[in-house]
Design a protein around this motif. Sequence first.
Motif, PDB file in Angstrom:
ATOM      1  N   ASP A   3       0.993  -1.463   0.195  1.00  0.00           N
ATOM      2  CA  ASP A   3       0.097  -0.529   0.060  1.00  0.00           C
ATOM      3  C   ASP A   3       0.545   1.553   0.202  1.00  0.00           C
ATOM      4  N   ASP A   4       2.188   1.350   0.249  1.00  0.00           N
ATOM      5  CA  ASP A   4       2.304   2.763   0.899  1.00  0.00           C
ATOM      6  C   ASP A   4       3.047   2.864   0.079  1.00  0.00           C
ATOM      7  N   LEU A   5       3.923   1.351  -1.055  1.00  0.00           N
ATOM      8  CA  LEU A   5       4.634   1.672  -2.276  1.00  0.00           C
ATOM      9  C   LEU A   5       3.975   2.206  -3.323  1.00  0.00           C
ATOM     10  N   ARG A   6       1.896   1.872  -3.438  1.00  0.00           N
ATOM     11  CA  ARG A   6       1.274   2.459  -4.090  1.00  0.00           C
ATOM     12  C   ARG A   6       1.469   4.016  -4.427  1.00  0.00           C
ATOM     13  N   GLU A   7       0.936   4.024  -2.756  1.00  0.00           N
ATOM     14  CA  GLU A   7       0.302   5.655  -3.119  1.00  0.00           C
ATOM     15  C   GLU A   7       1.687   6.363  -2.736  1.00  0.00           C
ATOM     16  N   ALA A   8       3.021   5.763  -2.546  1.00  0.00           N
ATOM     17  CA  ALA A   8       3.899   6.788  -3.161  1.00  0.00           C
ATOM     18  C   ALA A   8       4.173   6.801  -4.843  1.00  0.00           C
ATOM     19  N   ARG A   9       3.601   5.869  -5.641  1.00  0.00           N
ATOM     20  CA  ARG A   9       4.133   5.643  -7.490  1.00  0.00           C
ATOM     21  C   ARG A   9       3.545   6.124  -7.266  1.00  0.00           C
ATOM     22  N   PHE A  10       1.190   6.665  -7.181  1.00  0.00           N
ATOM     23  CA  PHE A  10       0.927   7.897  -7.093  1.00  0.00           C
ATOM     24  C   PHE A  10       0.957   8.994  -7.497  1.00  0.00           C
ATOM     25  N   THR A  11       1.335   9.660  -5.946  1.00  0.00           N
ATOM     26  CA  THR A  11       1.317  10.466  -5.989  1.00  0.00           C
ATOM     27  C   THR A  11       2.539  11.541  -6.618  1.00  0.00           C
ATOM     28  N   GLU A  12       3.499  10.207  -6.775  1.00  0.00           N
ATOM     29  CA  GLU A  12       4.762  10.295  -7.981  1.00  0.00           C
ATOM     30  C   GLU A  12       4.205  11.218  -9.388  1.00  0.00           C
ATOM     31  N   LEU A  13       2.811  10.167  -9.844  1.00  0.00           N
ATOM     32  CA  LEU A  13       2.718  10.498 -11.001  1.00  0.00           C
ATOM     33  C   LEU A  13       1.750  11.431 -10.579  1.00  0.00           C
ATOM     34  N   PHE A  14       1.134  11.615 -10.178  1.00  0.00           N
ATOM     35  CA  PHE A  14       0.125  13.228 -10.031  1.00  0.00           C
ATOM     36  C   PHE A  14       0.871  14.683  -8.607  1.00  0.00           C
TER      37      PHE A  14
END
Lengths: 177, 201
Positions: A3-14
């Motif tokens: 989950d934390d990596l997923r969220e970090a990846r999304f934030t990076e894209l966002f």
Amino acid sequence: MPDDLREARFTELFDAHREAVRAYLWRRDPELADDVTAETFLVCWRRLDAVPREPLPWLLGVARNIRLNQRRGDGRRARLELRLRAEPAAPDDPAATVDERDAVHAALRNLDERDREVLLLTAWERLSRDEIAEVLGCTRANVAVRLLRARRRLARELAVAETPAGGSTLFSHGGLS
Amino acid sequence: MTPDTIDLLRRHDPARALRPLPDARASAMRAAILRDSAPARRPSRRRPAVAAAVAAAALLVGAAAVYSSIPGDDDAATVRREYAAVKRTIDLPRGVRWRPLDLPRNAVFGQGYALQFAIGQAQCAWYGHWIAAARAGDDAGVVRSYAEALQLRRRLPLHRAGQLEDAGGYTRGTLAATDREIAAAQRGEFAPLRQFLRANC
């Protein structure tokens, strides 16, 4: 992906692509820009595993589809056109610039939607042909054909607008249908 | 395109005047998106490692048998046939029509594609009907929409752990999100349904 990596990846894209997606939408439909940006990144969040290595064309393709879906069937286009006709030009624009801008926008409106999109993705989003093909879900060869056609058509439309008899339509920016 | 024409278009790029989204609004947008926990239709990859290991072992042990029993993909003709059949089992609100299938001739489709295509349309139609009925004070319309939404929810196929992606269906997370949307609307909170409509319809 945890989950934390997923969220970090999304934030990076966002953070990296939010403004590019928003600008893409603003250029075409300013009223929808923020809402569709949010929905585009919601799709991105839900389908994070499907986001390719070069995410921007994918994101623009999602944004395009959401925007087109929202415009379908609700008569929005007609209402928007009416609003645009009543909207005054920005007061600080020199008259010559306003005329030129209006002529360009009027000429763009006379292009087929996909041809126009190819042209604008080239000029405004500065995408390569491969990237445009990904946004539109077509082949690179199709992009090339459409770009050529759009170039010629735009030049013709602008030439007509410059003649006294051509009479350009006066629009200020409020989105391109 | 000549460089002049490109320059001309770029000189009149409407987004040159666009200011970036303020940080506070960008943060709020991001937070709202992250609150949405519904995963995509593909199976969740967040399942415990133990379950994955067990599934992998089971696949290895029964490889031959499993291989022989793997359902094939559906072709366009099969999807059309199934779509025609499934449409007869689902009601739509008055005045709403089924969308035609637009299937590439040589493409293949996951199992149950027609069912999911039909249910997706029906959810869009009944959720929209529900919101409109609530707004209009149409109690019968609200009750009918709720009943149809539950009926559709019951027919959403589950994608089980270990199944191939082509088996289709929805993960437990997506089904739970659907339950939450329906429950919220039943309480008179329509924001989740509106979000569904914006994202999917």
